[in-house]
Design a protein around this motif. Structure first.
Motif, short mmCIF file in Angstrom:
data_model
loop_
_atom_site.label_atom_id
_atom_site.label_comp_id
_atom_site.label_asym_id
_atom_site.label_seq_id
_atom_site.Cartn_x
_atom_site.Cartn_y
_atom_site.Cartn_z
N PRO A 100 0.83 -1.22 0.00
CA PRO A 100 0.00 0.00 0.00
C PRO A 100 0.86 1.26 0.00
CG PRO A 100 -0.06 -1.08 2.15
CD PRO A 100 0.66 -2.01 1.23
N TRP A 101 0.31 2.35 -0.54
CA TRP A 101 1.07 3.58 -0.69
C TRP A 101 1.50 4.15 0.65
CZ3 TRP A 101 -0.50 7.93 1.76
CH2 TRP A 101 -1.84 7.99 2.20
N TRP A 102 0.70 3.92 1.72
CA TRP A 102 1.02 4.55 2.99
C TRP A 102 2.26 3.93 3.64
CZ3 TRP A 102 0.91 1.21 7.07
CH2 TRP A 102 0.11 0.07 6.95
N VAL A 103 2.57 2.67 3.32
CA VAL A 103 3.81 2.06 3.82
C VAL A 103 5.00 2.78 3.20
CG1 VAL A 103 5.23 -0.03 3.85
CG2 VAL A 103 2.76 -0.19 4.26
N GLY A 109 8.92 9.38 4.06
CA GLY A 109 8.80 10.52 4.97
C GLY A 109 9.90 10.54 6.00
N ARG A 110 10.27 9.37 6.50
CA ARG A 110 11.37 9.28 7.46
C ARG A 110 12.67 9.79 6.85
NH1 ARG A 110 16.47 6.21 7.46
NH2 ARG A 110 16.75 5.22 9.49
N ASP A 111 12.94 9.37 5.59
CA ASP A 111 14.18 9.81 4.94
C ASP A 111 14.16 11.31 4.63
OD1 ASP A 111 15.41 7.37 5.06
OD2 ASP A 111 14.84 6.75 3.04
N LEU A 178 11.68 3.20 11.14
CA LEU A 178 11.17 4.43 11.76
C LEU A 178 11.85 4.69 13.10
CD1 LEU A 178 7.36 4.03 10.95
CD2 LEU A 178 9.01 5.50 9.79
N TRP A 179 12.03 3.63 13.89
CA TRP A 179 12.67 3.80 15.19
C TRP A 179 14.12 4.21 15.04
CZ3 TRP A 179 11.51 5.25 19.65
CH2 TRP A 179 12.32 5.01 20.76
N ALA A 180 14.82 3.68 14.03
CA ALA A 180 16.19 4.09 13.77
C ALA A 180 16.24 5.58 13.42
CB ALA A 180 16.79 3.26 12.63
N GLY A 181 15.22 6.07 12.73
CA GLY A 181 15.15 7.50 12.43
C GLY A 181 15.03 8.33 13.70
N VAL A 182 14.25 7.84 14.66
CA VAL A 182 14.13 8.55 15.94
C VAL A 182 15.48 8.57 16.65
CG1 VAL A 182 13.06 8.46 18.23
CG2 VAL A 182 11.68 7.99 16.19
N LEU A 183 16.19 7.45 16.65
CA LEU A 183 17.51 7.39 17.30
C LEU A 183 18.50 8.33 16.61
CD1 LEU A 183 17.94 3.57 18.05
CD2 LEU A 183 17.22 5.40 19.59
N TYR A 184 18.38 8.45 15.29
CA TYR A 184 19.24 9.37 14.55
C TYR A 184 19.00 10.80 15.01
CZ TYR A 184 21.61 11.43 10.49
OH TYR A 184 22.47 12.13 9.68
N LEU A 185 17.74 11.15 15.22
CA LEU A 185 17.41 12.51 15.69
C LEU A 185 17.95 12.73 17.11
CD1 LEU A 185 13.76 12.88 14.34
CD2 LEU A 185 15.86 13.87 13.41
#
Length: 204
Positions: A100-103, A109-111, A178-185
């Motif tokens: 699906p498009w939302w995945v 969006g994270r990138d 997504l969680w790795a993106g949070v850790l990057y922030l």
């Protein structure tokens, strides 16, 4: 702690190294992979390209450490190749209604959010942060889920067996991505707090 110690080895300005050659090979495979998926829809060959990419992804990091050939270019090429494979696969899968498009929107969006952090990093004299092990694990899950998703579209007993596993890896890989993106922030926040601002200079 700002960086993962596994990736904290000193880097050099060397360009012509074996790990960099493998990363470049992976990058060159992206347009071929997209063509196979969207042109003739040769899913079998697309899976082969993806498997070769996964193998070289493992080898370039391993060789960089074993041969002591970590480099600044390699630190850019490796995650760039990972992201291009993930994004190109998602694009093709959305076009072909595999996911699906939302995945795809969550991952893209994270990138995009992380791309917006580049000016902040450059204000501290950095270009990228070290790759976190969770981010590599998430990419590993996704790159192994994608061939399974292609096989799941086929009419065979293998599709019945691998389909549920492929969708499970997709869900787990997306969550870790997504969680790795949070850790990057979080790492970025520590960098901004601990490192002084440097004078701005133009660096392409």
């Amino acid at each position: 702690m700002v960086a993962d110690t596994e990736h904290a080895a000193p880097t050099s300005d060397h360009v012509w190294t074996l790990p960099n050659a493998l990363s470049t090979l992976r990058l060159l495979g992206v347009p071929l992979f997209l063509y196979l998926l969207l042109g003739p829809q040769a899913d079998g060959w697309a899976i082969v390209v993806l498997m070769v990419s996964g193998a070289t992804d493992y080898l370039d990091g391993k060789l960089a450490r074993v041969l002591n050939q970590t480099s600044k270019l390699g630190a850019l090429l490796d995650p760039a190749a990972d992201r291009l494979y993930v994004l190109s696969t998602l694009f093709a899968f959305v076009v072909r209604d595999v996911v699906p498009w939302w995945v795809a929107a969550l991952i893209v969006g994270r990138d995009l959010v992380l791309l917006c952090t580049v000016p902040a990093l450059r204000s501290r004299g950095l270009t990228v942060l070290p790759v976190h092990y969770l981010g590599k694990a998430a990419t590993f899950c996704l790159l192994y889920a994608f061939p399974g998703l292609l096989i799941a579209q086929m009419d065979s007993w293998l599709a019945t067996v691998l389909g549920p596993l492929a969708y499970a890896l997709t869900v787990w890989g997306t969550a870790m991505y997504l969680w790795a993106g949070v850790l990057y922030l979080v790492q970025l926040r520590l960098v901004l707090r601990e490192l002084p601002r440097v004078p701005w200079t133009w660096r392409p």
